[in-house]
Design a protein around this motif. Structure first.
Motif, mmCIF file in Angstrom:
data_model
loop_
_atom_site.group_PDB
_atom_site.id
_atom_site.type_symbol
_atom_site.label_atom_id
_atom_site.label_comp_id
_atom_site.label_asym_id
_atom_site.label_seq_id
_atom_site.Cartn_x
_atom_site.Cartn_y
_atom_site.Cartn_z
ATOM 1 N N THR A 1 54.358 -12.734 55.577
ATOM 2 C CA THR A 1 54.598 -13.870 56.457
ATOM 3 C C THR A 1 53.516 -14.920 56.221
ATOM 4 O O THR A 1 52.454 -14.625 55.684
ATOM 5 C CB THR A 1 54.594 -13.447 57.940
ATOM 6 N N VAL A 2 53.809 -16.133 56.640
ATOM 7 C CA VAL A 2 52.835 -17.222 56.520
ATOM 8 C C VAL A 2 52.001 -17.290 57.795
ATOM 9 O O VAL A 2 52.534 -17.416 58.896
ATOM 10 C CB VAL A 2 53.541 -18.567 56.263
ATOM 11 N N GLY A 3 50.700 -17.163 57.627
ATOM 12 C CA GLY A 3 49.743 -17.365 58.707
ATOM 13 C C GLY A 3 48.546 -18.091 58.133
ATOM 14 O O GLY A 3 48.139 -17.822 57.000
ATOM 15 N N SER A 4 47.987 -19.007 58.879
ATOM 16 C CA SER A 4 46.942 -19.882 58.318
ATOM 17 C C SER A 4 45.569 -19.695 58.937
ATOM 18 O O SER A 4 44.590 -20.207 58.398
ATOM 19 C CB SER A 4 47.357 -21.344 58.498
ATOM 20 N N ASP B 1 69.260 -23.643 53.288
ATOM 21 C CA ASP B 1 69.233 -22.407 54.075
ATOM 22 C C ASP B 1 68.353 -21.384 53.358
ATOM 23 O O ASP B 1 68.754 -20.824 52.338
ATOM 24 C CB ASP B 1 70.657 -21.865 54.216
ATOM 25 N N PRO B 2 67.129 -21.118 53.842
ATOM 26 C CA PRO B 2 66.254 -20.159 53.166
ATOM 27 C C PRO B 2 66.818 -18.741 53.124
ATOM 28 O O PRO B 2 66.473 -17.970 52.222
ATOM 29 C CB PRO B 2 64.959 -20.212 53.990
ATOM 30 N N GLU B 3 67.663 -18.395 54.084
ATOM 31 C CA GLU B 3 68.232 -17.046 54.098
ATOM 32 C C GLU B 3 69.052 -16.802 52.840
ATOM 33 O O GLU B 3 68.917 -15.768 52.174
ATOM 34 C CB GLU B 3 69.098 -16.877 55.345
ATOM 35 N N THR B 4 69.905 -17.747 52.497
ATOM 36 C CA THR B 4 70.767 -17.591 51.328
ATOM 37 C C THR B 4 70.185 -18.251 50.082
ATOM 38 O O THR B 4 70.637 -17.968 48.963
ATOM 39 C CB THR B 4 72.143 -18.211 51.606
ATOM 40 N N GLY B 5 69.223 -19.142 50.266
ATOM 41 C CA GLY B 5 68.646 -19.873 49.145
ATOM 42 C C GLY B 5 69.513 -21.018 48.655
ATOM 43 O O GLY B 5 69.251 -21.580 47.594
ATOM 44 N N VAL C 1 51.095 -25.442 55.447
ATOM 45 C CA VAL C 1 51.724 -25.814 54.175
ATOM 46 C C VAL C 1 50.891 -25.314 53.002
ATOM 47 O O VAL C 1 51.435 -24.828 51.999
ATOM 48 C CB VAL C 1 51.926 -27.335 54.095
ATOM 49 N N ARG C 2 49.569 -25.390 53.140
ATOM 50 C CA ARG C 2 48.711 -24.901 52.055
ATOM 51 C C ARG C 2 48.914 -23.404 51.844
ATOM 52 O O ARG C 2 48.895 -22.925 50.702
ATOM 53 C CB ARG C 2 47.245 -25.193 52.375
ATOM 54 N N GLU C 3 49.128 -22.645 52.923
ATOM 55 C CA GLU C 3 49.374 -21.212 52.781
ATOM 56 C C GLU C 3 50.647 -20.959 51.976
ATOM 57 O O GLU C 3 50.696 -20.029 51.154
ATOM 58 C CB GLU C 3 49.468 -20.542 54.157
ATOM 59 N N ILE C 4 51.670 -21.769 52.181
ATOM 60 C CA ILE C 4 52.894 -21.639 51.387
ATOM 61 C C ILE C 4 52.573 -21.868 49.914
ATOM 62 O O ILE C 4 53.020 -21.108 49.037
ATOM 63 C CB ILE C 4 53.965 -22.631 51.889
ATOM 64 N N GLU C 5 51.787 -22.899 49.629
ATOM 65 C CA GLU C 5 51.410 -23.174 48.235
ATOM 66 C C GLU C 5 50.626 -22.005 47.640
ATOM 67 O O GLU C 5 50.821 -21.648 46.460
ATOM 68 C CB GLU C 5 50.573 -24.441 48.165
ATOM 69 N N LEU C 6 49.750 -21.400 48.423
ATOM 70 C CA LEU C 6 48.947 -20.290 47.903
ATOM 71 C C LEU C 6 49.796 -19.051 47.656
ATOM 72 O O LEU C 6 49.521 -18.283 46.724
ATOM 73 C CB LEU C 6 47.808 -19.973 48.867
ATOM 74 N N LEU C 7 50.825 -18.838 48.466
ATOM 75 C CA LEU C 7 51.724 -17.723 48.191
ATOM 76 C C LEU C 7 52.465 -17.938 46.869
ATOM 77 O O LEU C 7 52.701 -16.976 46.121
ATOM 78 C CB LEU C 7 52.722 -17.542 49.336
ATOM 79 N N VAL C 8 52.807 -19.185 46.585
ATOM 80 C CA VAL C 8 53.423 -19.477 45.285
ATOM 81 C C VAL C 8 52.421 -19.194 44.169
ATOM 82 O O VAL C 8 52.763 -18.595 43.143
ATOM 83 C CB VAL C 8 53.919 -20.941 45.239
ATOM 84 N N GLU D 1 60.824 -17.707 48.005
ATOM 85 C CA GLU D 1 60.243 -16.540 48.665
ATOM 86 C C GLU D 1 59.113 -16.956 49.608
ATOM 87 O O GLU D 1 58.962 -16.400 50.706
ATOM 88 C CB GLU D 1 59.731 -15.553 47.618
ATOM 89 N N ALA D 2 58.317 -17.936 49.191
ATOM 90 C CA ALA D 2 57.224 -18.402 50.041
ATOM 91 C C ALA D 2 57.761 -19.079 51.300
ATOM 92 O O ALA D 2 57.232 -18.879 52.406
ATOM 93 C CB ALA D 2 56.318 -19.350 49.261
ATOM 94 N N ILE D 3 58.827 -19.873 51.152
ATOM 95 C CA ILE D 3 59.406 -20.540 52.319
ATOM 96 C C ILE D 3 60.078 -19.519 53.237
ATOM 97 O O ILE D 3 60.028 -19.650 54.462
ATOM 98 C CB ILE D 3 60.379 -21.644 51.869
ATOM 99 N N ARG D 4 60.684 -18.493 52.669
ATOM 100 C CA ARG D 4 61.214 -17.417 53.519
ATOM 101 C C ARG D 4 60.092 -16.773 54.339
ATOM 102 O O ARG D 4 60.307 -16.345 55.486
ATOM 103 C CB ARG D 4 61.896 -16.356 52.658
ATOM 104 N N SER D 5 58.893 -16.713 53.756
ATOM 105 C CA SER D 5 57.760 -16.131 54.478
ATOM 106 C C SER D 5 57.295 -17.022 55.622
ATOM 107 O O SER D 5 56.521 -16.574 56.478
ATOM 108 C CB SER D 5 56.595 -15.879 53.502
ATOM 109 N N ALA D 6 57.766 -18.266 55.643
ATOM 110 C CA ALA D 6 57.443 -19.193 56.727
ATOM 111 C C ALA D 6 58.644 -19.454 57.633
ATOM 112 O O ALA D 6 58.556 -20.289 58.537
ATOM 113 C CB ALA D 6 56.943 -20.517 56.153
ATOM 114 N N THR D 7 59.743 -18.752 57.397
ATOM 115 C CA THR D 7 60.953 -18.982 58.203
ATOM 116 C C THR D 7 61.639 -17.653 58.526
ATOM 117 O O THR D 7 61.526 -17.138 59.631
ATOM 118 C CB THR D 7 61.937 -19.917 57.458
#
Length: 470
Positions: free
Chosen positions: A349-352, A49-53, A366-373, A381-387
């Motif tokens: 937020t995640v946008g590609s 659950d990304p909300e609670t981690g 997915v690459r955008e998530i990696e770049l946020l990391v 935090e990166a996955i929260r930005s995609a959910t």
């Protein structure tokens, strides 16, 4: 003579009919079985659950009619023994990904995204076909991520970044008319571009507020004769401000001084703005430069729309010949600045920008998530930005980007722990979209469908779009 005319008319009608058939036909992998179940029991999952981690092993999720109905321990009582079951085998079950900035030119773009676990997209350049396409998906007639779309991009006529596909306006009267036209066509979200004049910008904001439409877009720079400061965009009420690159250009004049950048990040945070960094699209440009064009030949480009590639060929040729190292340095700065915004408290937020500038659908999310990391966010935090974050921006919190009772059953099953290695998101083991289960074989078929864009469909849609905005 009449025979010749009749024969010619028959040929024309046959050609139109053949074209209509081709335009309507999509790869079979994208057509759901209308009788397939939307009720499932997913067992033996590790629920993330990304909300609670939190990650909880040994969980079962009951899906009924496309929504999460119950969550409990494996073996929970009260479940119908005849419900079809999915054995997660201890794998991680998490919400589907949300990409807040894509460009959809063909149905197969959606297949490519869904194959990578992207279950909702926001299309940032609407055309007439997008709204009926969204309805087809919602009705279960086509596999694809949930499609939310802005109307046509609105920009000032003759602006520095003018584009043939933009809805061009000159002044407040035309700007208001453009907003009304898009609203009447069924669009409820606007995308604003860089070069709007102050008069047009003000008129769009007023008309959007009157009609209840949301706004997102580039920082508005104004015109050469009437430039606007970056700070004029901050109180405008954008759902998201797009592109770290554009913010650095307009807010910092491409100055890479760290102290100036931190001050700007704090200003954005104080305004309560949400930013969609889209780091991956400039990374692709930098890689084109670094590889002298070799980056354009990577396997993920197999499904890149040939019509879009044709429009971009001059740019690809230019950057392939570009011999300076400034793009690599600026990419590093865009990532650093994104990290500064995060540290200052800016919601990301995640946008590609998938679909343009060598950014293929799905993999770019997915690459955008990696770049946020890489920019300094933790994987969570990166996955929260995609959910979590995009769900809130879209007004769909508690419906998408979540794994709780009442959420839509838009889910992704992956091997391993995405908090340890977000790269596992490139290869989901299964995806559930609105309660419809896609196993690995079905995802492979969708991925293959994503490599089959139709040039004819794309040209047809572009032609209709140009007629709509003129």
């Amino acid at each position: 003579m009449l025979r010749i005319l009749a024969g010619g008319l028959a040929v024309i009608l046959a050609a139109i009919a053949a074209t209509a058939v081709i335009i309507a036909r999509v790869p079979g992998a994208m057509v759901p079985d209308r009788n397939a179940s939307r009720t499932w029991l997913i067992e033996h999952a590790t629920l993330f659950d990304p909300e609670t981690g939190t990650r909880q092993a040994g969980r079962s999720v009951l899906v009924q009619d496309g929504r999460i109905a119950r969550i409990g321990p494996d073996g929970m009582s009260g479940t119908d023994p005849d419900i079809p079951r999915i054995d997660a085998q201890g794998r991680t079950l998490m919400p589907g990904l949300i990409d807040m900035h894509v460009h959809v030119f063909d149905e197969v773009d959606l297949a490519a995204g869904l194959a990578r676990g992207v279950t909702t997209v926001r299309n940032m350049g609407g055309m007439p076909f997008h709204l009926p396409l969204a309805r087809r998906i919602d009705a279960g007639r086509l596999y694809g991520p949930r499609l939310i779309t802005t109307g046509a991009i609105i920009n000032e006529r003759g602006g520095r970044n003018a584009n043939l596909l933009h809805e061009a306006v000159s002044g407040g009267g035309e700007a208001r008319a453009a907003v009304r036209r898009q609203h009447a066509a069924g669009f409820r979200h606007l995308k604003l571009y860089s070069n709007l004049s102050g008069e047009s910008f003000a008129a769009i904001r007023e008309e959007a507020a009157a009609l209840g439409m949301t706004m997102s877009g580039h920082p508005v720079e104004g015109t050469e004769d009437d430039p606007l400061p970056f700070t004029d965009t901050l109180p405008a009420g954008f759902d998201t401000i797009e592109h770290s690159e554009s913010i650095v250009w307009h807010g910092l004049s491409d100055n890479t001084d760290p102290e100036s950048a931190r001050a700007l990040a704090q200003t954005i945070a104080a305004a309560g703005a949400t930013v969609d960094p889209t780091l991956v699209v400039h990374e692709n440009l930098a890689r084109i430069v670094e590889t002298r064009g070799g980056h354009l030949l990577r396997p993920e480009m197999d499904g890149y729309n040939p019509v879009v590639a044709g429009f971009e060929q001059d740019a690809f040729d230019f950057w392939s010949r570009y011999v300076h190292e400034d793009r690599t340095r600026m990419q590093a700065f865009y990532e650093a600045f994104t990290g500064m915004m995060h540290e200052a408290g800016v919601r990301l937020t995640v946008g590609s920008d998938s679909g343009i500038m060598a950014s293929p659908h799905g993999v770019s999310t997915v690459r955008e998530i990696e770049l946020l990391v890489r920019a300094g966010l933790t994987p969570l935090e990166a996955i929260r930005s995609a959910t979590v974050h995009p769900a809130d921006v879209l007004g769909l919190e508690g419906k998408i980007g979540c794994v709780a009772v009442g959420c839509f059953a838009d889910l992704v099953l992956v091997d391993g722990d995405p908090l340890t290695s977000p790269s596992i998101l490139y290869a989901p083991r299964g995806v559930m979209r609105d309660g419809r289960w896609l196993d690995r074989d079905a995802l492979d078929a969708l991925e293959e469908a994503g490599r089959q864009p139709s040039a004819l469909r794309t040209w047809w849609r572009l032609g209709r779009h140009l007629l709509a905005i003129r």
